[in-house]
Design a protein around this motif. Sequence first.
Motif, PDB file in Angstrom:
ATOM      1  N   THR A 141       0.833  -1.205   0.000  1.00  0.00           N
ATOM      2  CA  THR A 141       0.000   0.000   0.000  1.00  0.00           C
ATOM      3  C   THR A 141       0.872   1.261   0.000  1.00  0.00           C
ATOM      4  N   GLY A 142       1.932   1.255   0.785  1.00  0.00           N
ATOM      5  CA  GLY A 142       2.826   2.423   0.838  1.00  0.00           C
ATOM      6  C   GLY A 142       3.514   2.684  -0.491  1.00  0.00           C
ATOM      7  N   GLU A 143       3.995   1.608  -1.125  1.00  0.00           N
ATOM      8  CA  GLU A 143       4.647   1.757  -2.430  1.00  0.00           C
ATOM      9  C   GLU A 143       3.656   2.255  -3.477  1.00  0.00           C
ATOM     10  N   ILE A 147       0.970   4.130  -2.960  1.00  0.00           N
ATOM     11  CA  ILE A 147       0.699   5.552  -2.716  1.00  0.00           C
ATOM     12  C   ILE A 147       1.845   6.403  -3.265  1.00  0.00           C
ATOM     13  N   GLN A 148       3.078   5.954  -3.073  1.00  0.00           N
ATOM     14  CA  GLN A 148       4.228   6.677  -3.622  1.00  0.00           C
ATOM     15  C   GLN A 148       4.163   6.721  -5.145  1.00  0.00           C
ATOM     16  N   MET A 149       3.763   5.623  -5.764  1.00  0.00           N
ATOM     17  CA  MET A 149       3.645   5.599  -7.229  1.00  0.00           C
ATOM     18  C   MET A 149       2.623   6.617  -7.711  1.00  0.00           C
ATOM     19  N   ASN A 156       1.635   9.387  -6.081  1.00  0.00           N
ATOM     20  CA  ASN A 156       2.121  10.740  -5.804  1.00  0.00           C
ATOM     21  C   ASN A 156       3.295  11.159  -6.674  1.00  0.00           C
ATOM     22  N   GLN A 157       4.225  10.263  -6.924  1.00  0.00           N
ATOM     23  CA  GLN A 157       5.447  10.629  -7.636  1.00  0.00           C
ATOM     24  C   GLN A 157       5.378  10.379  -9.137  1.00  0.00           C
ATOM     25  N   ARG A 158       4.634   9.363  -9.562  1.00  0.00           N
ATOM     26  CA  ARG A 158       4.631   8.986 -10.979  1.00  0.00           C
ATOM     27  C   ARG A 158       3.254   9.088 -11.618  1.00  0.00           C
ATOM     28  N   ASN A 159       2.279   9.661 -10.896  1.00  0.00           N
ATOM     29  CA  ASN A 159       0.907   9.811 -11.393  1.00  0.00           C
ATOM     30  C   ASN A 159       0.284   8.482 -11.815  1.00  0.00           C
TER      31      ASN A 159
END
Length: 140
Positions: free
Chosen positions: A42-44, A46-48, A50-53
């Motif tokens: 889930t954390g990865e 969310i990062q995807m 936020n950072q890679r749309n």
Amino acid sequence: MDLLQFLLDKNNVFIVGVAVVSGVMLAIPALRRGRSGSAVSTGEAIQMVNQRNAVWVDVRPVEQFQAGHIAQARNVPVADLEQKAASLPKNKPLILVCDNGRDSARAAAKLRAQGLADVVPLEGGMRAWSAASLPVTQKG
């Protein structure tokens, strides 16, 4: 020759056996992850986003999707996936979500076979999302 004597010594056979079994047990989760198409936590995920749309694609049936889903997720049920694959963005990563992570892993493999390269399943699906106390919506 000393190594062979060490391995065959009665007292050391047990230690060597424990070491081998431990190694196999540590390798099994990594092998399973590799087969499922390297699912993301889930954390990865969310990062995807936020950072890679990255785009959420919920592959559950419409009824389950309407009962609660990740905000901004698109609902493309597994049954309709092959027909609607062309409507998915090809220039953004796709995070596939199902109930427990199994259906999304199979769906990711299908989409990769159709030429979409950056597709990953959410490890544990909506169950993992809810277990992490992350927000769920019934809108849209």
